[in-house]
Every structure is written in structure tokens, then in C-alpha cells.
Design a protein around this motif. Structure first.
Motif, PDB file in Angstrom:
ATOM      1  N   ARG A   1       0.829  -1.200  -0.093  1.00 55.52           N
ATOM      2  CA  ARG A   1      -0.148  -0.168   0.231  1.00 55.52           C
ATOM      3  C   ARG A   1       0.828   1.465   0.049  1.00 55.52           C
TER       4      ARG A   1
ATOM      5  N   ALA B   1       1.079   4.156  -2.979  1.00 58.75           N
ATOM      6  CA  ALA B   1       0.990   5.530  -2.716  1.00 58.75           C
ATOM      7  C   ALA B   1       1.942   6.348  -3.229  1.00 58.75           C
TER       8      ALA B   1
ATOM      9  N   GLN C   1       1.929   6.835  -6.801  1.00 59.76           N
ATOM     10  CA  GLN C   1       0.790   7.681  -7.194  1.00 59.76           C
ATOM     11  C   GLN C   1       1.292   9.383  -7.210  1.00 59.76           C
TER      12      GLN C   1
END
Length: 211
Positions: free
Chosen positions: A18, A22, A25
């Protein structure tokens, strides 16, 4: 390993994935904002992992490949240019390679064995860095080279430097290149995009103004 340790291990794996998503992104947003700035006039060209391979085709036995290949965004080159033709260089055309290196301990480690246990690498995470290297390319005569195979992939990188003066890497074709390095730590603030665009413009202008 007991049951409690196993649960903690896989909790870390889930958290790591995760966190990586992130991270990508935010990196994608920064690169999109910078490369899309109208002052640069660039268009997206292509991307390529820097050190390992892309994940293989679905028919390929993935277990015969390096586990690092499942991390294609780890150290990655993103190429942009303003050329009208991918197989031709004209006056004023240039290419930018934004090389995102999440871990210099893998990218700059010439002795890295891709089959070595990733948790046993000699360079510890705290002794490595996360950086962005921006490389610049142009030709100062009309040349018929593929920007990828005939130019970017045909010559070794020059050392990054704060000196903006480009270096000629091919006298016959009048090919020039330069590059700088910046820590990703410096690109986390609100002014990151402007900071990076300004530095890219400085190097671009020095590249294109060669007589």
C-alpha cells in the motif's frame, strides 16, 4: 517462526504494498505535472525499468524470472521529447529522461545478484538513497536516428553534475547530453514542481544554445 511473527510479517507485506502504491501515485503526479508544463513543451515518449525487466508475458514461466521483475517501477526511466518524428532529430528538438531511482543500493550496485535474498543485500536501506536523475539529449544537426535505439540506448550515461555545460558524445551526428541529480526528499514540498521545472529549463536552455 511462530504464528505471531508470521502475522506481523504479512502485515508488513500488506503495508509495504500500500505504501508503494501511494509512493507511485505521488511520483506519477509529480512527473505528469512537470512534463506537462507548457514551458517545456514535452510529450510522453516511453518508459522502461532501469535495472530489471518488465513482468513477463502471461505464457512465460514467471518462476524462472527474477522476483525483482515484479517491481518494474522501482528504478525506472520515463522519457519525454518534443520531436515531431521518433526517427529524426531537428533543430530545437530535445529529449528528457526522468530516471526515478527508489533505491541506489540496487541501481548503483554493479555486483547485485538478482537471485540474492533481497533481505540480505550488502547495502542496507538506511545507507542508500532515493533520487531523481534528469538526463538531457539533443542533436545540433539534422540527424536520422531513432530517439530510443539510436540515441538514448546507444550511449552510456554521462555523470550527473550541477554544471549545465553539455558534453558532445558523438561528433559525427553532433549529439549532446547533460544531466543533474536531485534527492527525492527535496521534491516533497508544495514547490516541488516549480523547483524541478526551473532546473530542467536551465539545463535545457544550456543544451539548446550550443553553437
Amino acid at each position: 517462526m511462530d504464528n505471531i511473527e508470521s502475522k506481523e510479517l504479512f502485515n508488513q507485506v500488506r503495508s509495504a504494498h500500500r505504501l508503494l502504491a501511494a509512493y507511485y501515485q505521488r511520483i506519477f503526479q509529480l512527473l505528469t505535472d512537470v512534463s506537462g508544463d507548457e514551458r517545456l513543451g514535452l510529450n510522453y515518449y516511453l518508459w522502461e525499468p532501469s535495472d530489471f525487466s518488465r513482468p513477463c508475458q502471461k505464457q512465460t514461466n514467471v518462476f524462472n524470472r527474477s522476483a525483482w521483475d515484479l517491481l518494474p517501477g522501482m528504478n525506472t526511466n520515463y522519457l519525454f521529447h518534443n520531436a515531431k518524428d521518433n526517427n529524426k532529430q531537428q533543430s530545437g528538438e530535445w529529449m528528457l529522461d526522468m530516471c526515478v531511482i527508489a533505491d541506489t543500493g540496487t541501481h548503483d550496485n554493479q555486483n547485485l545478484d538478482p537471485l540474492e535474498d533481497a533481505l540480505a543485500l550488502k547495502i542496507l536501506p538506511e545507507n542508500a538513497n532515493s533520487i531523481l536523475r534528469c538526463y538531457f539529449f539533443t542533436a545540433h544537426k539534422e540527424t536520422y536516428l531513432n530517439w530510443y535505439d539510436g540515441f538514448w540506448n546507444a550511449y552510456p550515461y554521462e555523470e550527473c553534475s550541477d554544471v549545465k555545460t553539455p558534453k558532445c558524445i558523438d561528433e559525427e551526428h553532433q549529439l549532446y547530453t547533460s544531466g543533474f541529480e536531485i534527492s527525492l526528499d527535496e521534491l516533497t514540498g508544495e514547490n516541488a514542481k516549480e523547483l524541478l521545472v526551473e532546473k530542467i529549463m536551465q539545463f535545457r536552455d544550456a543544451l539548446l544554445q550550443i553553437e
